[in-house]
Every structure is written in structure tokens, then in C-alpha cells.
Design a protein around this motif. Structure first.
Motif, PDB file in Angstrom:
ATOM      1  N   ALA A  65     -22.529  -1.795 -28.260  1.00  0.00           N
ATOM      2  CA  ALA A  65     -22.183  -2.783 -27.362  1.00  0.00           C
ATOM      3  C   ALA A  65     -21.350  -4.052 -27.927  1.00  0.00           C
TER       4      ALA A  65
ATOM      5  N   VAL B 239     -18.559   5.484 -25.249  1.00  0.00           N
ATOM      6  CA  VAL B 239     -17.652   4.805 -26.094  1.00  0.00           C
ATOM      7  C   VAL B 239     -16.898   5.706 -26.926  1.00  0.00           C
TER       8      VAL B 239
ATOM      9  N   TYR C  70     -17.931  -2.598 -29.780  1.00  0.00           N
ATOM     10  CA  TYR C  70     -16.821  -2.242 -29.367  1.00  0.00           C
ATOM     11  C   TYR C  70     -16.585  -3.090 -28.123  1.00  0.00           C
ATOM     12  N   HIS C  71     -17.243  -3.816 -27.539  1.00  0.00           N
ATOM     13  CA  HIS C  71     -17.028  -4.687 -26.121  1.00  0.00           C
ATOM     14  C   HIS C  71     -16.942  -3.634 -25.022  1.00  0.00           C
ATOM     15  N   SER C  72     -17.498  -2.610 -24.848  1.00  0.00           N
ATOM     16  CA  SER C  72     -17.383  -1.653 -23.772  1.00  0.00           C
ATOM     17  C   SER C  72     -17.817  -2.119 -22.408  1.00  0.00           C
ATOM     18  N   ASP C  73     -16.788  -1.841 -21.341  1.00  0.00           N
ATOM     19  CA  ASP C  73     -16.930  -2.270 -19.945  1.00  0.00           C
ATOM     20  C   ASP C  73     -18.131  -1.740 -19.525  1.00  0.00           C
ATOM     21  N   VAL C  74     -18.749  -0.354 -19.792  1.00  0.00           N
ATOM     22  CA  VAL C  74     -19.888  -0.082 -19.185  1.00  0.00           C
ATOM     23  C   VAL C  74     -21.132  -0.295 -20.167  1.00  0.00           C
TER      24      VAL C  74
ATOM     25  N   THR D  99     -22.581  -2.352 -22.123  1.00  0.00           N
ATOM     26  CA  THR D  99     -22.564  -3.909 -22.257  1.00  0.00           C
ATOM     27  C   THR D  99     -24.003  -4.270 -23.051  1.00  0.00           C
TER      28      THR D  99
END
Length: 441
Positions: free
Chosen positions: A377, A174, A380-384, A386
């Protein structure tokens, strides 16, 4: 958060903490699992403390608590003992730390079918050891002092270094959570090259700032003559958190800054040999007062970290990942740690190496960092990274801490009797006088 809610939380945490300590003393068992279980009873089991409240407070307590714990640990590090065991400690806290994180990352990714960077974040979080629960047992069973010192001193350094390694893992997953420095490095060096440079930057800058803050602290105490309560205690808190903020503002590690600051203050005699004896004695008494005060704060912070960690848990992912977590925990203890410690065979015999390798329980730093992936998670709502992986890392970290503390406290007497020679108080005194005569001659 309402004042009455905060008051209820304080009463619940402190009350359950003292009960856990009394049980720990009565049955001679580690208090760490008891704190976590107490938190689980307060939170997810009895619903006496809302999980959201516990999680919110935990985010603040872990920062305050870690600064106090690391600052205090730094004071207690003896420079002479560090120098005597420097090769072993340096190896365990560099090569050993990285190998532990990488092997743990691989096995976590294998067991849970996770991306390697998710595994690396878990490996970084659990890379730091915490032998605080072992020290009374080491002394009860008269473990050789050099081995005890090595294990304890290793932890003093790998606590902040584990946090730095976790910061690197977070930056890789992130980047927006780490400021612009990692992004600048990665644009020129790639992700993995940037990770190496970022780690070295954090360590170098943090040590430099810690030395400067510690030197300033010593100078200020001497010049202003704040030797008594409450001035010295208030100043020590100011110093610890000022160093933390300076480190963080430079995108370094405020936790490592706090540790190094504590080391400089705690070893002022070594670094101020030309100072007048009467001045040194007055500073010594002042430092002793602030250390006692900070030890009390660190102990309270430890209670809050573990109890709030337990209260913030969701039992569903903990149960779902129980057997995988146990596999990972014992892999860390029985495979990753012994392999990571192999280089110290250069300085220790096979039996001493094995004792050191099998006595590295995970504790306060992994517990304080356990909920960090979930918080990141959600923010930041990361794609990886989660929410799902945040929950898994939290659950497996708690299982690893519990399994390592319980197992490694239980087998201390067995390992001591099979691997180490008995060392009496007379042996320690004889060795002390022998080394003292050698220094004089």
C-alpha cells in the motif's frame, strides 16, 4: 542504515530472543507469543528500536527466513509417511486451504466492512498452519503418530501454497506488483479466471523447477564429493536461494521451489534406489550435516521474524481492532478450519477429524506475510489496498497468530484425553514392525 544501528538491532533481537526462549522452557509455554511481545516492548512500547528500522529489516528477514525455513522443512518430510497419509494431506492443502481462505475472507469483510478482495488477501495470509510449537506437546502427550505426521506434513505443504495464494490475492488487488503475467491472463480470462490459472501456473512451474534444482543438487554433491564442512553447507545455501531466484524470475513461487528442492534432497534414498550403497551413505551424511546447519539458521530466522514483527507494529490500530481481531481469530479456529477439514471424515473417525481440525495454529508464514499489504500500500498507492487496510490486516493477523498459538497449545492435553486413545512407545514400535512385515510379504 548505519552499522551501529544494525548492531544494536542484532543485539536487541538476539538478547530478547534468548530471554523469551528461557521463559518458554521454564514455564513450558509457546515461544511465539513471547517473541512478538518482546518485539512490541523493544519497538512501540519502550521505543528502543525505531518502527521504521524494524519494518525495513523485516522486509528482508522475511524473505531470507522463509526460504531457509521452507527449505529445511522440505528435508524433514518423509516420503513414506506422505504417501501413507496422502489423501488427507492433499485434501487439507487444496480444498481445505481454499475454503479456509474464503471463509476467513468473508468473515473479515463482514466484521470490518471491507471489500471482499481485501478480506481474501487476509484469508490467504492466514491460510497456512504452523504446528512447530505443537510438536513437543504432541510427543509429551503421546498423540498418535499418524495424526501428528498428518498435521505436521500438512503445514510443510500449505506454507508455500499459502504464499502462492497470497501472491494471487496481491495480483488481483495490485497487478503492477506481480509482473505482467497476471495482466496477460486477466486480459483473456477476466480477474477470477486469471486468478485460477495464475495459481495453477505458479504451483506447476514451482514444483517442476524444485524437482530440477533438487536433482541437480544431488548430482552435484555426488560428482564433486562435497561431503564435508563447510562446502556442503555453503552449497545448500546456494541451492536454496538459486531455486528461489529461478522461481521468482519465472513469475512462479520461489518459496515453493525451495520447499520442493528440500523434499527431493531429503528423500534422495527414495529417488536414487539404483545408486551404490557406499555413495548413498556418503551423500546421506552430507545431507544430514547441511540439514543441521540449516535448522540452526531457520531457528535464528524464526526469532528475527517474530521479534521484528512485534517491533514494527503500531499499537493504535492493534488496540482499535482488538475485539474484531479476536472475533476473526476464533472464527478461523472454530468455524473456518473445522468446515475446511470436513472432507477428511472420509478417512478419519469423527474424534480424529475434530482433533486435526482444532489443531491448526497460525505461525511463521502468516507472521512473515502480515506486513506485506502495508508495504504494498505504501509503495503502490492502490485505490483499494490502502494504508488503512494494510494496518488492519497487519493487526488482525498478529491477533490471529497470538490467539491461535496460545489457545491451541493450551487445549492439546484436553483434546487428547477426550478425543484420542493413548498410544505408548510400545504401540508405535508394534505398528512399525507390523507395517515392515507387510512390506516384506
Amino acid at each position: 542504515m548505519a552499522v551501529d544501528v544494525m548492531a544494536r538491532v542484532l543485539v536487541a533481537v538476539l538478547g530478547s530472543g534468548i530471554i523469551a526462549m528461557l521463559i518458554s522452557r521454564r514455564y513450558n509455554i509457546s515461544y511465539v507469543p513471547l517473541f512478538i511481545i518482546a518485539g512490541m516492548i523493544l519497538g512501540p512500547m519502550a521505543a528502543l528500536m525505531p518502527r521504521s528500522v524494524a519494518h525495513e529489516l523485516f522486509d528482508y528477514v522475511r524473505v531470507f527466513g522463509l526460504v531457509m525455513i521452507l527449505f529445511t522443512e522440505g528435508h524433514n518430510l518423509s516420503w513414506k509417511l506422505l504417501k501413507r497419509n496422502l489423501p488427507t494431506i492433499a485434501t487439507l492443502d487444496t480444498v481445505g486451504l481454499l475454503i479456509t481462505a474464503l471463509l476467513s475472507a468473508w468473515f473479515f469483510s463482514f466484521v470490518f466492512h471491507a471489500p471482499f478482495l481485501i478480506g481474501f488477501l487476509f484469508g490467504a495470509i492466514i491460510s497456512a498452519t504452523d504446528p512447530a510449537t505443537l510438536i513437543p506437546l504432541f510427543r509429551q502427550y503421546r498423540v498418535k503418530q499418524d495424526i501428528e505426521t498428518t498435521i505436521v506434513t500438512e503445514s510443510i505443504f500449505n506454507d508455500p501454497l499459502g504464499i502462492v495464494l497470497t501472491a494471487v490475492a496481491v495480483a488481483m488487488l495490485v497487478p503492477e506488483a506481480s509482473g505482467g503475467l497476471f495482466a496477460t491472463f486477466s486480459s483473456h480470462l477476466g480477474v477470477y479466471g486469471a486468478a485460477v490459472v495464475y495459481f495453477l501456473y505458479e504451483v506447476a512451474v514451482s514444483i517442476a523447477v524444485g524437482i530440477a534444482v533438487g536433482a541437480f543438487g544431488y548430482w552435484f554433491i555426488k560428482k564433486t564429493k562435497i561431503f564435508e564442512f563447510p562446502e556442503i553447507e555453503i552449497f545448500s545455501l546456494f541451492l536454496a536461494f538459486s531455486g528461489f531466484l529461478i522461481g521468482e524470475s519465472l513469475q512462479a513461487s520461489g518459496y515453493l521451489v525451495a520447499t520442493v528442492t528440500g523434499i527431493i534432497l531429503g528423500n534422495y534414498k527414495v529417488f536414487s534406489r539404483r545408486e551404490k550403497p557406499q555413495v548413498l551413505n556418503r551423500v546421506m551424511k552430507a545431507i544430514e550435516k547441511e540439514v543441521h546447519f540449516n535448522e540452526s539458521l531457520a531457528a535464528i530466522a524464526t526469532v528475527f521474524i517474530f521479534v521484528l514483527l512485534g517491533a514494527s507494529l503500531d499499537l493504535r490500530p492493534l488496540i482499535e481492532n482488538l475485539w474484531g481481531g479476536i472475533l476473526v481469530a476464533y472464527f478461523v479456529m472454530l468455524v473456518a478450519r473445522p468446515i475446511a477439514a470436513l472432507p477428511i471424515l472420509k478417512w478419519w473417525g469423527p474424534k480424529e477429524y475434530l482433533f486435526i481440525a482444532l489443531e491448526g495454529p497460525r505461525g511463521v508464514v502468516p507472521s512473515a506475510l502480515a506486513a506485506l499489504p502495508l508495504s504494498l500500500a505504501m509503495k503502490y498507492h492502490s485505490d483499494v489496498l490502502t494504508v488503512y487496510w494494510g494496518e488492519v490486516i497487519l493487526a488482525v493477523t498478529v491477533i490471529t497468530v497470538l490467539a491461535s498459538v496460545i489457545t491451541e497449545t493450551l487445549w492439546v492435553p484436553f483434546l487428547k484425553s477426550r478425543l484420542l486413545e493413548q498410544e505408548t512407545v510400545e504401540d508405535r514400535m508394534r505398528e512399525y514392525h507390523k507395517k515392515k512385515r507387510a512390506r516384506v510379504s
